[in-house]
Design a protein around this motif. Structure first.
Motif, PDB file in Angstrom:
ATOM      1  N   GLU A   1       0.831  -1.203   0.000  1.00 43.56           N
ATOM      2  CA  GLU A   1       0.000   0.000   0.000  1.00 43.56           C
ATOM      3  C   GLU A   1       0.870   1.259   0.000  1.00 43.56           C
ATOM      4  O   GLU A   1       0.538   2.253  -0.651  1.00 43.56           O
ATOM      5  N   ALA A   2       1.978   1.218   0.739  1.00 44.44           N
ATOM      6  CA  ALA A   2       2.876   2.378   0.802  1.00 44.44           C
ATOM      7  C   ALA A   2       3.454   2.696  -0.570  1.00 44.44           C
ATOM      8  O   ALA A   2       3.559   3.866  -0.961  1.00 44.44           O
ATOM      9  N   ILE A   3       3.819   1.664  -1.306  1.00 45.65           N
ATOM     10  CA  ILE A   3       4.370   1.870  -2.650  1.00 45.65           C
ATOM     11  C   ILE A   3       3.289   2.384  -3.592  1.00 45.65           C
ATOM     12  O   ILE A   3       3.498   3.336  -4.357  1.00 45.65           O
ATOM     13  N   LYS A   4       2.127   1.763  -3.535  1.00 47.63           N
ATOM     14  CA  LYS A   4       1.018   2.155  -4.415  1.00 47.63           C
ATOM     15  C   LYS A   4       0.672   3.634  -4.243  1.00 47.63           C
ATOM     16  O   LYS A   4       0.400   4.343  -5.227  1.00 47.63           O
ATOM     17  N   ASN A   5       0.676   4.116  -3.013  1.00 47.48           N
ATOM     18  CA  ASN A   5       0.257   5.487  -2.723  1.00 47.48           C
ATOM     19  C   ASN A   5       1.428   6.461  -2.572  1.00 47.48           C
ATOM     20  O   ASN A   5       1.225   7.595  -2.140  1.00 47.48           O
TER      21      ASN A   5
END
Length: 247
Positions: free
Chosen positions: A164-168
Motif C-alpha cells: 500500500e505504501a508503494i502504491k500510494n
C-alpha cells in the motif's frame, strides 16, 4: 544506508532534444548529474530520457546466508532462520513501481527457512525483481533482507502495508506524471530522488515496526544507455550473499 551499492541514480541517461536552439552546445550532457548542473540556465524540458536499445530484466537467482550470520552461538546450534526479502524496482517509463512480494501474498510462500551457510536457489531465471522491458533513463532496484521473528499474521500485514505504501507513494505518482510529460528537467530529477529516498524510509519503518531483524540492504542503479550483458552477478553484504541475473 545500503550495505551493497551499485551505480548511482545520477548516472541515469538523458539526451538533449534536437529541436531546441542550444542543442549543439548541450550534446555533452548525458546524465542526471550533468543535467542538474545546467538546468538553471536552460529552458525546462530541454532534455528527454534515453530508452534502452534492448529489453532488460532483473531476477534474484540465489540467496545465501553467510556463516557468520546470527553470531557464534547461532552457528554452533545450527539454528534455522525464517528469512524474507522485500524488493522494489522502477524505471522512468511510466510503469508503476514493481514490488516483490505483491499484495495479498501467502506469507508461507515468501518466508525462506535457512541455516547459516546455506544457499537457496530459485527455479528458472529466478524471482522477477524488474520485469523484462525497454527501459527509460535506467533501472533502480532496492532489496532489503530481513529475518522474521514474528507470527505469520503480523508478517502478512507488514507485507500488505508495504504494498500500500508503494502504491500510494509520491514516487509512484511522479513516475506516472513523467510518462505524460514532454521532457525531463532538473526539478523533476530532484523530485524523483527525494521521493525514492522517502519511500525507502517508509518501507524500512514498516518492517522495523513489525519487530523483525535487519540483515542486509542492496541498492543498485543501471543506466539505460550502458551495455547490458546477460549474466549472473554476485554481491556480498554483511550477512548474506545474493546472485542477481541480468536478462
Amino acid at each position: 544506508m545500503a550495505i551493497i551499492e551499485v551505480g548511482s541514480i545520477n548516472n541515469f541517461s538523458v539526451s538533449v532534444k534536437k529541436d531546441i536552439p542550444e542543442a549543439s552546445m548541450l550534446e555533452s550532457v548525458s546524465t542526471f548529474s550533468e543535467l542538474d548542473q545546467v538546468s538553471k540556465s536552460i529552458e525546462p524540458n530541454s532534455f528527454e530520457l534515453i530508452t534502452s536499445k534492448d529489453q532488460r530484466g532483473l531476477y534474484l537467482k540465489k540467496l545465501k546466508l553467510e556463516k557468520g550470520f546470527g553470531g557464534f552461538l547461532n552457528n554452533l546450534l545450527g539454528s534455522t532462520n525464517n528469512i524474507y526479502f522485500i524488493a522494489w524496482a522502477w524505471d522512468l517509463s511510466g510503469e508503476p513501481v514493481n514490488l516483490y512480494p505483491g499484495k495479498d501474498v501467502q506469507p508461507e510462500s515468501v518466508l525462506i527457512p535457512m541455516k547459516a551457510g546455506n544457499v537457496r536457489e530459485f527455479i528458472g531465471n529466478g524471482i522477477v525483481l524488474f520485469p523484462k522491458r525497454y527501459v527509460k533513463g535506467g533501472i533502480a532496484l532496492r532489496i532489503q533482507i530481513w529475518e522474521s521473528d514474528q507470527e505469520i499474521r503480523k508478517f502478512g500485514k507488514a507485507v500488505n502495508d508495504t504494498s500500500e505504501a508503494i502504491k500510494n507513494s509520491k514516487l509512484n505518482n511522479l513516475l506516472s506524471l513523467i510518462s505524460l510529460g514532454t521532457g525531463v528537467s532538473g526539478v523533476t530529477i530532484s523530485l524523483v530522488k527525494d521521493a525514492a529516498i522517502e519511500l525507502g524510509g517508509i518501507i524500512g519503518t514498516i518492517l522495523k515496526s513489525n519487530g523483525d531483524d535487519y540483515v542486509d540492504f542492496f541498492e543498485g542503479y543501471y543506466s539505460s544507455d550502458d551495455e547490458w550483458i546477460k549474466k549472473d552477478e554476485i554481491y556480498k553484504g554483511n550477512s548474506s550473499q545474493m546472485t542477481l541475473q541480468k536478462n
